[in-house]
Design a protein around this motif. Structure first.
Motif, PDB file in Angstrom:
ATOM      1  N   GLU A 177     -19.893  64.809 130.618  1.00  0.00           N
ATOM      2  CA  GLU A 177     -19.055  65.880 131.168  1.00  0.00           C
ATOM      3  C   GLU A 177     -17.579  65.594 130.902  1.00  0.00           C
ATOM      4  O   GLU A 177     -17.162  64.441 130.974  1.00  0.00           O
ATOM      5  CB  GLU A 177     -19.297  66.015 132.677  1.00  0.00           C
ATOM      6  CG  GLU A 177     -20.653  66.586 133.020  1.00  0.00           C
ATOM      7  CD  GLU A 177     -20.824  68.023 132.565  1.00  0.00           C
ATOM      8  OE1 GLU A 177     -19.796  68.742 132.456  1.00  0.00           O
ATOM      9  OE2 GLU A 177     -21.958  68.409 132.284  1.00  0.00           O
ATOM     10  N   PRO A 178     -16.816  66.600 130.511  1.00  0.00           N
ATOM     11  CA  PRO A 178     -17.097  68.033 130.489  1.00  0.00           C
ATOM     12  C   PRO A 178     -17.607  68.561 129.145  1.00  0.00           C
ATOM     13  O   PRO A 178     -17.408  69.746 128.851  1.00  0.00           O
ATOM     14  CB  PRO A 178     -15.725  68.630 130.814  1.00  0.00           C
ATOM     15  CG  PRO A 178     -14.777  67.689 130.131  1.00  0.00           C
ATOM     16  CD  PRO A 178     -15.379  66.317 130.293  1.00  0.00           C
ATOM     17  N   GLY A 179     -18.233  67.740 128.331  1.00  0.00           N
ATOM     18  CA  GLY A 179     -18.765  68.198 127.057  1.00  0.00           C
ATOM     19  C   GLY A 179     -17.700  68.262 125.983  1.00  0.00           C
ATOM     20  O   GLY A 179     -16.703  67.537 126.028  1.00  0.00           O
ATOM     21  N   VAL A 180     -17.917  69.107 124.988  1.00  0.00           N
ATOM     22  CA  VAL A 180     -16.942  69.299 123.914  1.00  0.00           C
ATOM     23  C   VAL A 180     -15.890  70.279 124.409  1.00  0.00           C
ATOM     24  O   VAL A 180     -16.176  71.447 124.681  1.00  0.00           O
ATOM     25  CB  VAL A 180     -17.623  69.822 122.633  1.00  0.00           C
ATOM     26  CG1 VAL A 180     -16.572  70.160 121.572  1.00  0.00           C
ATOM     27  CG2 VAL A 180     -18.606  68.785 122.095  1.00  0.00           C
ATOM     28  N   THR A 181     -14.670  69.789 124.559  1.00  0.00           N
ATOM     29  CA  THR A 181     -13.574  70.574 125.127  1.00  0.00           C
ATOM     30  C   THR A 181     -12.315  70.369 124.298  1.00  0.00           C
ATOM     31  O   THR A 181     -12.229  69.447 123.472  1.00  0.00           O
ATOM     32  CB  THR A 181     -13.262  70.128 126.567  1.00  0.00           C
ATOM     33  OG1 THR A 181     -12.686  68.804 126.537  1.00  0.00           O
ATOM     34  CG2 THR A 181     -14.501  70.123 127.435  1.00  0.00           C
ATOM     35  N   PRO A 182     -11.277  71.188 124.512  1.00  0.00           N
ATOM     36  CA  PRO A 182      -9.967  70.849 123.943  1.00  0.00           C
ATOM     37  C   PRO A 182      -9.563  69.452 124.419  1.00  0.00           C
ATOM     38  O   PRO A 182      -9.817  69.091 125.578  1.00  0.00           O
ATOM     39  CB  PRO A 182      -9.047  71.931 124.516  1.00  0.00           C
ATOM     40  CG  PRO A 182      -9.952  73.077 124.828  1.00  0.00           C
ATOM     41  CD  PRO A 182     -11.242  72.454 125.273  1.00  0.00           C
TER      42      PRO A 182
END
Length: 286
Positions: A254-259
């Motif tokens: 978490e939070p995964g693939v993010t900016p």
């Protein structure tokens, strides 16, 4: 471990060359831009030459905030390394496309959590090798080494004697690929190269990566891509779906693939997480 003496602005060491012609003995081509040196310029470093600065400035014309984006990408790396060391117990790292050393380096960050961490740095630019010598001093408990190798040849990298002497590939490894996959064109199958590396690592290993994207500003990033191509550099921005594929089969943290600005920020959530045109993420092999 004796730590690198690099300062944030990376003043050169006394025994390092200062003129482009002096780098020729290392096999460095100072007549063409190189991604590591362009990045070095954006981070405020001094190991870059007129073609690198010209390329950096051409990209800045399209994306005026590129220096801040480079720093945001670097900050993601620091947060990811601390997270892998503290939350997942990673005690050895394979840092691919390390670039010109920038303090704090991976081993410095990891050792704040756990002294005794081992790190292998990998790049294919001779100028990085010259700087990386500052990282080679170690104690029996802690060790770093540098390998001059090509990410496109994962089998050769994994069997390199310097790597196998430093890392135990039967124990979890933190694989770092920070802003390096953009240098591999789709036709060279970057997903297959990453999969070969992931498959060689045991359960408990983690992958942290970032890559620039066109998703946030297609026009500006398109101009950057063209500027790089005109200068003879490969620069491939990728969509979020492209990035998720690099983690295929591993569990995203978490939070995964993010900016990158939105991935576990040290302070409050950023007001504009899309201000840095990079996707980033971390995953673990179960």
């Amino acid at each position: 471990m004796t730590r690198s003496q690099d300062l944030p602005d990376r003043d050169q060491h006394e025994d390092e060359p200062t003129e482009p012609s002096q780098w020729e003995r290392f096999g460095v081509d100072t007549t063409a831009p190189h991604s590591a040196r362009v990045y070095d310029h954006w981070l405020g470093g001094k190991t870059n030459f007129p073609p690198d600065r010209a390329m950096a400035e051409a990209i800045e014309q399209a994306v005026p905030s590129i220096k801040e984006m480079a720093r945001a990408n670097r900050a993601f790396q620091g947060r990811a390394v601390r997270h892998l060391a503290s939350d997942h117990g990673i005690r050895q790292f394979l840092d691919l496309g390390t670039g010109i050393p920038t303090s704090p380096n991976t081993h410095e960050i990891a050792e704040e959590v756990s002294p005794g961490t081992r790190v292998v740095y990998v790049d294919n630019d001779p100028i990085v090798l010259a700087h990386a010598r500052a990282l080679m001093v170690s104690t029996p408990a802690s060790r770093t080494t540098y390998i001059h190798a090509d990410l496109r040849k994962p089998e050769e990298l994994l069997s390199d004697p310097a790597l196998t002497a430093t890392l135990d590939l039967d124990q979890p490894v933190g694989l770092l690929m920070i802003a390096v996959l953009m240098l591999i064109a789709d036709e060279d199958d970057p997903w297959g190269r990453v999969a070969a590396l992931r498959d060689a690592l045991p359960s408990g290993s983690c992958l942290a990566l970032t890559t620039p994207t066109q998703d946030f500003d297609p026009v500006a990033v398109g101009q950057v891509t063209e500027a790089a191509r005109a200068g003879g550099m490969t620069l491939v921005p990728r969509t979020r779906d492209d990035v998720v594929r690099f983690f295929d089969g591993w569990d995203l943290v978490e939070p995964g693939v993010t900016p990158v600005l939105a991935w576990r920020p040290d302070g409050p959530p950023p007001a504009n997480p899309w201000a840095a045109y990079y996707w980033g993420g971390v995953a673990i092999k179960r």
